[in-house]
Motif scaffolding. Structure first.
Motif, PDB file in Angstrom:
ATOM      1  N   CYS A 226      32.998  -0.655 -12.886  1.00 20.53           N
ATOM      2  CA  CYS A 226      32.094  -1.734 -12.487  1.00 20.53           C
ATOM      3  C   CYS A 226      32.602  -3.091 -12.943  1.00 20.53           C
ATOM      4  N   TYR A 227      32.555  -4.042 -12.027  1.00 17.39           N
ATOM      5  CA  TYR A 227      32.781  -5.444 -12.388  1.00 17.39           C
ATOM      6  C   TYR A 227      31.815  -6.306 -11.577  1.00 17.39           C
ATOM      7  N   ASN A 228      30.808  -6.846 -12.268  1.00 14.67           N
ATOM      8  CA  ASN A 228      29.833  -7.763 -11.662  1.00 14.67           C
ATOM      9  C   ASN A 228      29.107  -7.164 -10.455  1.00 14.67           C
ATOM     10  N   TYR A 229      28.668  -5.927 -10.605  1.00 13.80           N
ATOM     11  CA  TYR A 229      27.881  -5.286  -9.557  1.00 13.80           C
ATOM     12  C   TYR A 229      26.525  -4.854 -10.114  1.00 13.80           C
ATOM     13  N   ALA A 230      25.849  -5.772 -10.797  1.00 10.75           N
ATOM     14  CA  ALA A 230      24.570  -5.447 -11.424  1.00 10.75           C
ATOM     15  C   ALA A 230      23.544  -4.947 -10.415  1.00 10.75           C
ATOM     16  N   GLU A 231      23.615  -5.445  -9.188  1.00  9.09           N
ATOM     17  CA  GLU A 231      22.631  -5.067  -8.191  1.00  9.09           C
ATOM     18  C   GLU A 231      22.875  -3.698  -7.576  1.00  9.09           C
ATOM     19  N   TYR A 232      24.074  -3.124  -7.813  1.00 10.18           N
ATOM     20  CA  TYR A 232      24.419  -1.838  -7.205  1.00 10.18           C
ATOM     21  C   TYR A 232      24.678  -0.716  -8.210  1.00 10.18           C
ATOM     22  N   VAL A 233      25.122  -1.045  -9.411  1.00 10.43           N
ATOM     23  CA  VAL A 233      25.649  -0.028 -10.310  1.00 10.43           C
ATOM     24  C   VAL A 233      24.615   1.030 -10.693  1.00 10.43           C
ATOM     25  N   GLU A 234      23.346   0.672 -10.813  1.00  7.43           N
ATOM     26  CA  GLU A 234      22.330   1.669 -11.162  1.00  7.43           C
ATOM     27  C   GLU A 234      22.212   2.736 -10.078  1.00  7.43           C
ATOM     28  N   ARG A 235      22.329   2.325  -8.814  1.00  7.90           N
ATOM     29  CA  ARG A 235      22.277   3.287  -7.714  1.00  7.90           C
ATOM     30  C   ARG A 235      23.495   4.205  -7.739  1.00  7.90           C
ATOM     31  N   ALA A 236      24.657   3.642  -8.057  1.00  8.21           N
ATOM     32  CA  ALA A 236      25.869   4.455  -8.129  1.00  8.21           C
ATOM     33  C   ALA A 236      25.737   5.523  -9.217  1.00  8.21           C
ATOM     34  N   ILE A 237      25.303   5.096 -10.414  1.00  8.28           N
ATOM     35  CA  ILE A 237      25.143   6.045 -11.527  1.00  8.28           C
ATOM     36  C   ILE A 237      24.082   7.087 -11.192  1.00  8.28           C
ATOM     37  N   GLY A 238      22.956   6.625 -10.656  1.00  3.51           N
ATOM     38  CA  GLY A 238      21.877   7.546 -10.311  1.00  3.51           C
ATOM     39  C   GLY A 238      22.289   8.578  -9.288  1.00  3.51           C
ATOM     40  N   SER A 239      23.176   8.183  -8.368  1.00  3.92           N
ATOM     41  CA  SER A 239      23.612   9.129  -7.335  1.00  3.92           C
ATOM     42  C   SER A 239      24.454  10.257  -7.922  1.00  3.92           C
ATOM     43  N   VAL A 240      25.134   9.973  -9.041  1.00  9.68           N
ATOM     44  CA  VAL A 240      25.925  11.013  -9.714  1.00  9.68           C
ATOM     45  C   VAL A 240      25.018  11.905 -10.559  1.00  9.68           C
TER      46      VAL A 240
ATOM     47  N   LEU B 224      37.068  11.778  -9.988  1.00 10.41           N
ATOM     48  CA  LEU B 224      36.576  10.957  -8.886  1.00 10.41           C
ATOM     49  C   LEU B 224      36.308   9.561  -9.422  1.00 10.41           C
ATOM     50  N   PHE B 225      37.011   8.560  -8.889  1.00  8.16           N
ATOM     51  CA  PHE B 225      36.779   7.171  -9.275  1.00  8.16           C
ATOM     52  C   PHE B 225      35.763   6.578  -8.299  1.00  8.16           C
ATOM     53  N   LEU B 226      34.531   6.402  -8.768  1.00 11.78           N
ATOM     54  CA  LEU B 226      33.460   5.907  -7.899  1.00 11.78           C
ATOM     55  C   LEU B 226      33.271   4.408  -8.111  1.00 11.78           C
ATOM     56  N   ASP B 227      33.483   3.641  -7.064  1.00 10.21           N
ATOM     57  CA  ASP B 227      33.237   2.199  -7.156  1.00 10.21           C
ATOM     58  C   ASP B 227      31.749   1.956  -7.383  1.00 10.21           C
ATOM     59  N   ALA B 228      31.426   0.947  -8.182  1.00  8.38           N
ATOM     60  CA  ALA B 228      30.041   0.715  -8.581  1.00  8.38           C
ATOM     61  C   ALA B 228      29.144   0.250  -7.444  1.00  8.38           C
ATOM     62  N   ASP B 229      29.732  -0.133  -6.307  1.00  8.44           N
ATOM     63  CA  ASP B 229      28.906  -0.508  -5.163  1.00  8.44           C
ATOM     64  C   ASP B 229      28.801   0.614  -4.135  1.00  8.44           C
ATOM     65  N   ASP B 230      29.346   1.787  -4.449  1.00  9.91           N
ATOM     66  CA  ASP B 230      29.255   2.946  -3.571  1.00  9.91           C
ATOM     67  C   ASP B 230      28.351   4.005  -4.195  1.00  9.91           C
ATOM     68  N   GLU B 231      28.096   5.097  -3.465  1.00  6.62           N
ATOM     69  CA  GLU B 231      27.213   6.149  -3.949  1.00  6.62           C
ATOM     70  C   GLU B 231      27.669   7.505  -3.452  1.00  6.62           C
ATOM     71  N   LEU B 232      27.239   8.551  -4.148  1.00 10.09           N
ATOM     72  CA  LEU B 232      27.366   9.912  -3.655  1.00 10.09           C
ATOM     73  C   LEU B 232      26.050  10.323  -3.017  1.00 10.09           C
ATOM     74  N   LEU B 233      26.129  11.149  -1.990  1.00 12.73           N
ATOM     75  CA  LEU B 233      24.923  11.657  -1.350  1.00 12.73           C
ATOM     76  C   LEU B 233      24.484  12.955  -2.025  1.00 12.73           C
ATOM     77  N   PRO B 234      23.206  13.326  -1.934  1.00 14.09           N
ATOM     78  CA  PRO B 234      22.722  14.575  -2.545  1.00 14.09           C
ATOM     79  C   PRO B 234      23.553  15.777  -2.093  1.00 14.09           C
ATOM     80  N   GLY B 235      23.913  16.614  -3.043  1.00  9.28           N
ATOM     81  CA  GLY B 235      24.678  17.820  -2.745  1.00  9.28           C
ATOM     82  C   GLY B 235      26.165  17.603  -2.585  1.00  9.28           C
ATOM     83  N   ALA B 236      26.641  16.371  -2.784  1.00  7.70           N
ATOM     84  CA  ALA B 236      28.064  16.083  -2.584  1.00  7.70           C
ATOM     85  C   ALA B 236      28.949  16.922  -3.502  1.00  7.70           C
TER      86      ALA B 236
END
Length: 339
Positions: free
Chosen positions: A14-28, A85-97
């Motif tokens: 993560c670099y300066n993605y405060a608005e997205y990073v929680e969703r990325a972490i939560g998706s994992v 898996l290197f997950l960018d902080a503005d991306d997400e995994l879908l359920p069951g991935a």
């Protein structure tokens, strides 16, 4: 759980993605896999990213800003799983991935790749996936494809799971700030590539991607990507396992480099740019795409080689401007890999 039971490490950078990073972490975390270790590396963010990350309760590290590659190497050193898996902080995994991915993580596999659905900054679906699932069905010999074209069909960073030994190549990639360069290119030479034509994650398209959205094709950017590619191929040739089937890649005969030369010549107004066509068309004709696709690509490159410079530049802009471009994603867009 001991570290030896982990099968996969997910490293959120993560670099300066405060608005997205929680969703990325939560998706994992929502994957609920006990055999997956999760860490977050904040690359010296100057916004509220670190505060958001700390509130999630995940194992996290804040380091001095040094770029994506260094942040991911730092994360690699904090994990033990054999696949990453290197997950960018503005991306997400879908359920069951991870349920779909982890059964494929076998010792002979160098990389598992999967499709990502495109969404905008607000999470609205944009109606397409990267790559298109049908492209995964026409893989052919990926090693030979890299030799001929310099690329193969691959998703952006967040759509790949790499074997750990492949990730180690990042340590010697000082010429690159991104992580989706050498390890994607080298993967076919280090083991099997498993392609899952399913949408297992989300790829966010927004105006804060590294190279922006809607930016015109710029000669300096093209030169930078040509140099990056030259460095990457030189790196690949140094580390490529040697056997009777794996010969060095000649950069000057690859589709990627030949196309960049033609595009650059058109952008800067180089006289006689059409002389570059024979080599480029020969590579296109030898590719494994269907005849119709070869015809379209050949026609496009013939047009930009013979039309007046103003029209040629316009065609180039029309073709490449709409895509999200970051790091090697721009390289794929310029080559048409995700077409």
């Amino acid at each position: 759980m001991t570290s030896s039971t982990f099968r996969l490490a997910v490293i959120v950078n993560c670099y300066n993605y405060a608005e997205y990073v929680e969703r990325a972490i939560g998706s994992v975390l929502a994957q609920r896999r006990d055999d997956c270790e999760v860490i977050v590396v904040d690359d010296g963010s100057t916004d509220a990213s670190w505060e958001v990350i700390r509130q999630t309760g995940v194992r996290a590290f804040r380091i001095e800003n040094g770029g994506q590659r260094r942040a991911c190497i730092y994360g690699l050193d904090q994990t033990t799983a054999p696949f990453v898996l290197f997950l960018d902080a503005d991306d997400e995994l879908l359920p069951g991935a991870l349920d779909a991915i982890i059964p494929h993580l076998q010792p002979e596999v160098a990389k598992v790749q999967f499709c990502l659905g495109r969404v905008d900054g607000g999470g609205q679906h944009l109606g397409s996936m990267v790559p298109h699932p049908e492209l995964f069905c026409r893989v052919g010999d990926l090693r030979e494809r890299v030799r001929r074209t310099g690329v193969y069909v691959s998703p952006p960073t967040s759509g790949n799971v790499f074997r750990r030994d492949l990730c180690e190549l990042l340590r010697d990639a000082d010429y690159d700030n991104a992580v989706d360069g050498i390890i994607i290119l080298a993967a076919p030479f280090f083991g099997e590539i498993v392609s899952l034509p399913e949408e297992l994650g989300l790829y966010r398209v927004h105006d804060r991607n590294l190279s922006g959205v809607g930016r015109g094709i710029d000669a300096d950017i093209i030169r930078q990507h040509m140099q990056r590619f030259r460095n990457c191929i030189a790196h690949l040739n140094r580390v490529m396992p040697r056997d009777s089937k794996q010969q060095p890649v000649d950069i000057d005969t690859t589709y990627f480099y030949l196309e960049k030369k033609l595009i650059l010549a058109s952008v800067v107004g180089q006289v006689g740019r059409y002389r570059q066509l024979p080599k480029l068309l020969n590579v296109i004709i030898g590719d494994y795409f269907p005849p119709a696709r070869k015809l379209i690509l050949s026609g496009f490159h013939i047009l930009i080689a013979i039309l007046p410079f103003s029209l040629s530049r316009h065609l180039i802009e029309v073709r490449y401007r709409p895509e999200k471009r970051t790091g090697a994603a721009l390289a794929r867009a310029l080559t048409g890999t995700n077409r």
